[in-house]
Design an enzyme around this catalytic site. Structure first.
Site, short mmCIF file in Angstrom:
data_model
loop_
_atom_site.label_atom_id
_atom_site.label_comp_id
_atom_site.label_asym_id
_atom_site.label_seq_id
_atom_site.Cartn_x
_atom_site.Cartn_y
_atom_site.Cartn_z
N GLU A 52 -8.10 25.86 3.94
CA GLU A 52 -6.26 26.30 4.11
C GLU A 52 -6.38 26.71 5.44
O GLU A 52 -5.68 26.64 5.85
CB GLU A 52 -6.11 28.06 2.97
CG GLU A 52 -6.11 26.63 1.94
CD GLU A 52 -6.94 27.07 0.59
OE1 GLU A 52 -6.57 26.91 -1.04
OE2 GLU A 52 -8.44 27.02 1.00
N PHE A 114 -5.59 36.76 -12.97
CA PHE A 114 -6.53 35.23 -12.13
C PHE A 114 -5.55 35.10 -10.80
O PHE A 114 -4.42 34.72 -10.65
CB PHE A 114 -6.23 34.48 -13.57
CG PHE A 114 -7.11 33.55 -12.46
CD1 PHE A 114 -8.84 33.52 -12.70
CD2 PHE A 114 -6.88 32.05 -12.54
CE1 PHE A 114 -9.11 31.93 -12.38
CE2 PHE A 114 -7.40 31.04 -12.31
CZ PHE A 114 -8.78 30.64 -11.80
N GLN A 115 -6.77 35.01 -9.94
CA GLN A 115 -5.94 34.52 -8.51
C GLN A 115 -5.34 35.41 -8.38
O GLN A 115 -4.65 34.88 -7.16
CB GLN A 115 -5.95 32.44 -8.27
CG GLN A 115 -6.72 32.38 -8.85
CD GLN A 115 -6.97 30.75 -8.26
OE1 GLN A 115 -5.61 30.52 -8.12
NE2 GLN A 115 -8.14 29.99 -7.90
N LYS A 164 5.26 33.90 -9.17
CA LYS A 164 5.67 32.63 -9.70
C LYS A 164 7.00 32.69 -9.96
O LYS A 164 7.89 31.70 -10.75
CB LYS A 164 4.20 32.19 -10.27
CG LYS A 164 3.99 30.84 -11.32
CD LYS A 164 3.05 30.77 -12.03
CE LYS A 164 3.40 29.37 -12.89
NZ LYS A 164 2.09 28.95 -13.71
N MET A 481 -22.63 29.11 23.37
CA MET A 481 -21.88 30.46 23.91
C MET A 481 -22.80 31.51 23.34
O MET A 481 -23.73 32.19 24.24
CB MET A 481 -20.94 30.72 23.99
CG MET A 481 -20.62 32.12 24.67
SD MET A 481 -20.13 31.24 26.92
CE MET A 481 -19.17 30.35 27.20
#
Length: 575
Positions: A52, A114-115, A164, A481
């Site tokens: 993502e 959940f999530q 949802k 770097m």
């Protein structure tokens, strides 16, 4: 207007179509399944990334290349939190993207479902604005307002978090005919009196310098910038975010200023008596020690964001407005004052002479060796193949600075890199987005061996989408770097910076169905790069470069921009 009943997911797609969205970069999950079911039959192309965070970076690559709003999508919980780095990166660099995330059913919010994650709270400080939508009636306005906010004023990322049950609810889509956002003000025109003062100051100055930032590109003001520097015949520097805003081959262009800017640019910033700051924010990487920055200069500062004007340096002539519109009006004012153009001609000639002498003394020039490939040699060859016309997407680190120093850009929106946040792993997914945006263009993804390994999964996306991105890994075996700073400021105590293992590019690229190779000798480099460019598909070129080369010039942390380290310390010869 569609007359049939639509789900919330279908409403989202209808809004995106009306916003002329062409592509979404995303990754599905449980909460966003209704949206992905709608996408299955929808007209908008979806690109399945492999992480993502890379969806946000790819959306940025698309937005930075086109000037349009980029779109990314993720599910609830870890999907949404994985977007955060890309959102903050877009926020720092003022890039217009809209992120659509899923959220658990409204009744479960706050229950540790959940999530579930507080995406709205997590992203509040990392976005220009964000929405939590729980009601289908609010959904169209939220989507359209998100695009308006992302693309107007100072651009930036906007997140729309959708529950949802909102995705699955049914209703009729009502077009949003106007956007009304109380408290959201965009100042575009500038103050007429201040613009007259600015024009007069430009003609009165003996040593003017134009300091152009990324706002020039966001505003589409490159033509106005060129006309300004030609009208007042002033030298100009462009920041890391603005390379290409003034063509690199323009006689008034000096280079990039700042921590790894050129000697001429930094000395001009120090000695100017009028600093004309256009769409720039006086970033610490440009100013160095602020108390010593442009000490002799009056400052004109033009920016569309009133919060930036006076935040770092208090200007003598502040102008809040869209830099394109402001420059158009300043050019009109300068036209009315044309009879004064030559009044400081001797002083201006002396100033130009000094600037050219600084350029002569310490030019930004490639370094070559017969024994090993120098990073500067690599960038010079990419510059030769680019011809100032290719899109170059860079990851973050030494290679980014060498690319900025040595690759020339003759148009805006060709140089794509992570500036303010400096996100490793940015180069490859941003190139993916850029190539989608401009399939007609040669696109390079220049990565370090560290940043490349953060985004390796997107090789699958590039292969799957048959994108002819040329992936050039500048491989020095270190987090370059970080190693440079440890060498210079931590007594060369190289702690956890050596990258002992790197995949064989032939096998790695071959596993995804395209070509790759390693090149180690300077004599091989030109042909290897030409082969990569001539390959019709993607190509992975692993270039082994000098492991201990450092980027110079360098302004040490806390130093003034005229206190540059110009090269490696030389051994003292004892008679």
């Amino acid at each position: 207007m569609p007359s049939n009943l639509m789900s919330g997911a279908q409403v989202v797609l209808e809004c995106l179509q009306r916003e002329k969205v062409e592509v979404i970069f995303g990754y599905p999950g449980g909460v966003t399944l209704p949206l992905y079911d709608a996408i299955f039959d929808g007209p908008i192309k979806h690109v399945l990334v492999r992480h993502e965070q890379n969806a946000a970076f790819a959306a940025q690559g698309y937005a930075r290349t086109t000037g349009k709003v980029g779109v990314c999508c993720a599910t609830s919980g870890p999907g949404a939190t994985n977007l955060v780095t890309g959102l903050v990166d877009a926020m720092m660099d003022s890039i217009p993207i809209v992120a659509i995330t899923g959220q658990v059913t409204s009744k479960l919010i706050g229950s540790d479902a959940f999530q579930e994650a507080d995406t709205f709270g997590i992203t509040r400080s990392g976005t220009k604005h964000n929405f939590l939508v729980k009601n289908l009636a609010e959904l169209p306005r939220a989507i359209h307002e998100a695009f308006h906010i992302a693309s107007t004023g100072r651009p930036g990322p906007v997140l729309v978090d959708i529950t949802k049950d909102c995705f699955t609810a049914n209703g009729h889509y009502t077009p949003v005919s106007s956007i009304h956002l109380p408290g959201y003000r965009v100042y575009t025109d500038g103050h007429a009196g201040q613009m007259r003062r600015a024009a007069q100051a430009m003609l009165d100055a003996h040593r003017p310098l134009v300091y152009a930032g990324g706002g020039i590109i966001h505003s589409g003001a490159s033509d106005e910038l060129r006309k300004l520097v030609e009208t007042i015949d002033a030298p100009a520097v462009t920041t890391l975010m603005a390379l290409g805003a003034l063509p690199a081959n323009h006689p008034n262009f000096i280079s990039m200023p700042g921590m790894h800017g050129s000697y001429a640019a930094n000395m001009a910033m120090t000695e100017t008596d009028l600093l004309i700051a256009l769409g720039s924010r006086f970033d610490d990487r440009v100013t160095g020690r602020l108390s010593a920055f442009a000490p002799h200069a009056k400052v004109i500062h033009v920016d569309i964001d009133p919060a930036e004007v006076g935040k770092i340096r208090v200007p003598d002539v502040p102008i809040v407005g869209d830099v394109k519109k402001v420059l158009q009006k300043i050019l009109e004012e300068l036209g009315a004052l044309a009879d004064q153009k030559e009044k400081n001609a001797p002083a201006r000639a002396q100033w130009w002479g000094q600037v050219k002498e600084w350029q002569r003394l310490h030019p930004l020039a490639p370094v070559f060796s017969n024994d090993e490939i120098k990073p500067q040699h690599l960038m010079a060859e990419i510059d030769r193949l680019s011809g100032g016309e290719a899109i170059v997407c860079s990851d973050v680190g030494q290679h980014q600075m060498w690319a900025a120093q040595l690759i020339k850009f003759n148009h805006p929106r060709l140089w794509i890199n992570s500036g303010g946040l400096g996100s490793m792993g940015f180069g490859l997914p941003s190139a993916l987005g850029a190539q989608f945006a401009r399939p007609d263009k040669l696109v390079f993804a220049i990565c370090g061996d560290g940043g490349f390994q953060m985004s390796i999964p997107e090789l699958a996306t590039i292969a799957n989408q048959q994108l002819p991105v040329k992936i050039i890994v500048m491989n020095n075996g270190y987090l370059g770097m970080v190693r440079q700073w440890q060498e210079l400021f931590y007594n060369n105590r190289l702690s956890q910076v050596q990258l002992d293992t790197f995949p064989e590019p032939e096998k790695l690229a071959g596993a995804y169905g395209f070509k790759g190779r390693t090149v180690e000798r300077p004599s091989q480099l030109r042909k290897a790069l030409e082969d990569a460019v001539n390959e019709p598909g993607p190509y992975l070129l692993n270039v082994k470069v000098s492991p201990f080369e450092n980027v110079y010039p360098m302004v040490p942390a806390g130093g003034a921009v005229n206190e540059m380290v110009l090269g490696a310390p030389q051994p003292v010869e004892v008679a």
